[in-house]
Design a protein around this motif. Structure first.
Motif, mmCIF file in Angstrom:
data_model
loop_
_atom_site.group_PDB
_atom_site.id
_atom_site.type_symbol
_atom_site.label_atom_id
_atom_site.label_comp_id
_atom_site.label_asym_id
_atom_site.label_seq_id
_atom_site.Cartn_x
_atom_site.Cartn_y
_atom_site.Cartn_z
ATOM 1 N N SER A 26 9.882 -19.033 5.022
ATOM 2 C CA SER A 26 10.383 -17.762 5.569
ATOM 3 C C SER A 26 11.903 -17.692 5.578
ATOM 4 O O SER A 26 12.507 -16.974 4.797
ATOM 5 C CB SER A 26 9.826 -17.574 6.975
ATOM 6 O OG SER A 26 10.432 -18.471 7.881
ATOM 7 N N GLY A 27 12.517 -18.394 6.536
ATOM 8 C CA GLY A 27 13.894 -18.771 6.422
ATOM 9 C C GLY A 27 14.987 -17.767 6.703
ATOM 10 O O GLY A 27 14.928 -16.611 6.321
ATOM 11 N N ILE A 28 16.030 -18.267 7.372
ATOM 12 C CA ILE A 28 17.251 -17.526 7.535
ATOM 13 C C ILE A 28 18.184 -17.963 6.418
ATOM 14 O O ILE A 28 17.826 -18.795 5.607
ATOM 15 C CB ILE A 28 17.886 -17.811 8.911
ATOM 16 C CG1 ILE A 28 18.181 -19.302 9.038
ATOM 17 C CG2 ILE A 28 16.963 -17.340 10.004
ATOM 18 C CD1 ILE A 28 18.767 -19.692 10.365
ATOM 19 N N THR A 29 19.361 -17.387 6.365
ATOM 20 C CA THR A 29 20.310 -17.786 5.324
ATOM 21 C C THR A 29 21.644 -18.153 5.948
ATOM 22 O O THR A 29 21.948 -17.767 7.074
ATOM 23 C CB THR A 29 20.537 -16.642 4.321
ATOM 24 O OG1 THR A 29 21.211 -15.583 5.003
ATOM 25 C CG2 THR A 29 19.229 -16.142 3.755
ATOM 26 N N GLY A 30 22.440 -18.912 5.194
ATOM 27 C CA GLY A 30 23.771 -19.272 5.664
ATOM 28 C C GLY A 30 24.605 -18.047 5.985
ATOM 29 O O GLY A 30 25.173 -17.963 7.078
ATOM 30 N N PRO A 31 24.697 -17.085 5.077
ATOM 31 C CA PRO A 31 25.449 -15.865 5.388
ATOM 32 C C PRO A 31 24.977 -15.162 6.653
ATOM 33 O O PRO A 31 25.788 -14.634 7.411
ATOM 34 C CB PRO A 31 25.220 -14.994 4.145
ATOM 35 C CG PRO A 31 25.040 -15.984 3.045
ATOM 36 C CD PRO A 31 24.325 -17.147 3.661
ATOM 37 N N ALA A 32 23.646 -15.164 6.870
ATOM 38 C CA ALA A 32 23.138 -14.493 8.070
ATOM 39 C C ALA A 32 23.673 -15.154 9.329
ATOM 40 O O ALA A 32 24.020 -14.480 10.303
ATOM 41 C CB ALA A 32 21.604 -14.509 8.069
ATOM 42 N N VAL A 33 23.751 -16.469 9.306
ATOM 43 C CA VAL A 33 24.307 -17.188 10.456
ATOM 44 C C VAL A 33 25.773 -16.827 10.637
ATOM 45 O O VAL A 33 26.230 -16.535 11.748
ATOM 46 C CB VAL A 33 24.152 -18.706 10.271
ATOM 47 C CG1 VAL A 33 24.906 -19.458 11.348
ATOM 48 C CG2 VAL A 33 22.679 -19.096 10.283
ATOM 49 N N ARG A 34 26.523 -16.825 9.570
ATOM 50 C CA ARG A 34 27.954 -16.516 9.672
ATOM 51 C C ARG A 34 28.171 -15.087 10.142
ATOM 52 O O ARG A 34 29.091 -14.825 10.930
ATOM 53 C CB ARG A 34 28.636 -16.755 8.327
ATOM 54 C CG ARG A 34 28.657 -18.234 7.906
ATOM 55 C CD ARG A 34 29.995 -18.636 7.335
ATOM 56 N NE ARG A 34 30.430 -17.681 6.331
ATOM 57 C CZ ARG A 34 30.017 -17.684 5.058
ATOM 58 N NH1 ARG A 34 29.163 -18.612 4.636
ATOM 59 N NH2 ARG A 34 30.440 -16.784 4.222
ATOM 60 N N GLU A 35 27.325 -14.175 9.677
ATOM 61 C CA GLU A 35 27.492 -12.781 10.108
ATOM 62 C C GLU A 35 27.218 -12.623 11.599
ATOM 63 O O GLU A 35 27.944 -11.911 12.296
ATOM 64 C CB GLU A 35 26.556 -11.862 9.313
ATOM 65 C CG GLU A 35 27.090 -11.520 7.926
ATOM 66 C CD GLU A 35 25.982 -11.036 6.987
ATOM 67 O OE1 GLU A 35 24.973 -10.489 7.478
ATOM 68 O OE2 GLU A 35 26.133 -11.217 5.755
ATOM 69 N N ALA A 36 26.184 -13.284 12.067
ATOM 70 C CA ALA A 36 25.877 -13.205 13.504
ATOM 71 C C ALA A 36 27.015 -13.827 14.313
ATOM 72 O O ALA A 36 27.452 -13.263 15.324
ATOM 73 C CB ALA A 36 24.558 -13.920 13.792
ATOM 74 N N ALA A 37 27.477 -14.970 13.871
ATOM 75 C CA ALA A 37 28.570 -15.634 14.589
ATOM 76 C C ALA A 37 29.809 -14.752 14.595
ATOM 77 O O ALA A 37 30.487 -14.630 15.626
ATOM 78 C CB ALA A 37 28.876 -16.987 13.935
#
Lengths: 195, 195
Positions: free
Chosen positions: B9-20
């Motif tokens: 399923s998975g999240i992505t690196g960019p998604a983490v950076r965008e949330a942060a």
DNA sequence: TATTGAAGTGAACGTATGTTCAGATAGTTT
DNA sequence: AAACTATCTGAACATACGTTCACTTCAATA
């Protein structure tokens, strides 16, 4: 808020606020603990609560005091001359006042997010009152035909941002004196509004 | 840094950076927990460590990426015309780029204190390279006799502060378009250097 | 179909946080 | 000398923090 009068050795309310101001400016409100502030004034954390009801109030007190002093100092300094004269007085006042209080300025601009909604509204109202002082000068000058900014509101915000920026780079031991800096900013402000 | 490729399923690196980025800009680096970031991307806190070695690196990555993009975008945009033309291009570029990234700009200017000394030095070096781009334009213009700022270094810092300030007040639903704002700032910049 | 391995969980780690409070301390007042 | 009272300590409260890790899950590969 401090108690009536210190009865024994004791710290003071201002000492607590000064330590908090220095530490908040250096590391940020959220990154500074009550224990760090206490250690800085030479006391245990619990003792701070004789001087502030909580950490949030400590921050608000600092920002409120800063804005009150800003507005009060400006009321004492503002004059009744031509728009050009008034703009010069404002510019030099703003530079001087802000260079005198780098920590308070830093906090007032950086820690707005950490205020509760009511506290935020209170500080914003004071900031707006200060902006209105400059806006009025620019507006009068445009009406008099001596300033030529196409948009007075934007010019107000742009000039305040430019002037406040001085606190991010000015160091007392650099090549420029405070008066020299004020002279240079005044030159740019005057030209920017076309006077 | 993200792993090779998501297998389920998975999240992505960019998604983490965008949330942060969004959360850091809204509440400040020190006030945001890894658990809040995790909740925002829909995951438990431990999963974030597949994408960043620690919280500090997450902040540095955001700031470094922002500064790299800024310098790269400017290199792609800068032209070879007269100093006046180059100053106009710089002004409009700066306004546009910064209005496009309010969160990244906010973080880049407010969270420098939360960087380790080495990370701080790296970001400061990039910022200086950007300032030097404007300083060179102003310097060339003065040499050519078309700009008249008495102090080029101070003018550089003053103008950047003025332009960057746009992010603190501009809202897309206000009375001014982005192009209108750029026009007004360009008018002030040009006048401020006496051109 | 069996195996692989990255992605995510959930609990745990030690530590730190803001705040409270009973008790000790010591000037001031009577 | 006794009573008072503002001040500060030191421990405790519940909660939160960043980070680690054994274990589960599940799409992709062989």
């Amino acid at each position: 808020m401090a108690r009536k009068t210190g009865s024994h050795s004791g710290i003071t309310g201002p000492a607590v606020r000064e330590a908090a101001q220095r530490l908040f400016a250096q590391h940020g409100f959220a990154a500074v603990s009550m224990r760090q502030i206490a250690a800085d004034v030479g006391v245990q954390a619990g003792a701070l609560y004789n001087y502030t009801p909580d950490k949030q109030s400590l921050l608000f007190d600092l920002m409120k005091t800063h804005m009150d002093e800003l507005l009060e100092a400006w009321q004492a300094e503002k004059s009744d001359g031509t728009p050009l004269d008034r703009l010069e007085v404002f510019t030099r006042f703003h530079i001087r006042f802000h260079l005198d209080r780098p920590d308070a300025v830093f906090i007032a601009y950086m820690e707005l997010r950490n205020l509760s909604p009511e506290n935020f509204a209170a500080i914003e109202a004071l900031r707006k009152r200060y902006e209105d002082e400059l806006e009025q000068i620019l507006s009068d000058g445009k009406q008099a035909g001596v300033f030529h900014q196409p948009d007075t509101k934007l010019a107000t915000l742009a000039l305040i941002a430019m002037l406040t920026g001085v606190t991010t780079w000015y160091r007392g031991d650099g090549r420029l004196t405070r008066e020299g800096v004020a002279d240079l900013y005044w030159d740019m402000v005057r030209k920017a509004v076309g006077a």
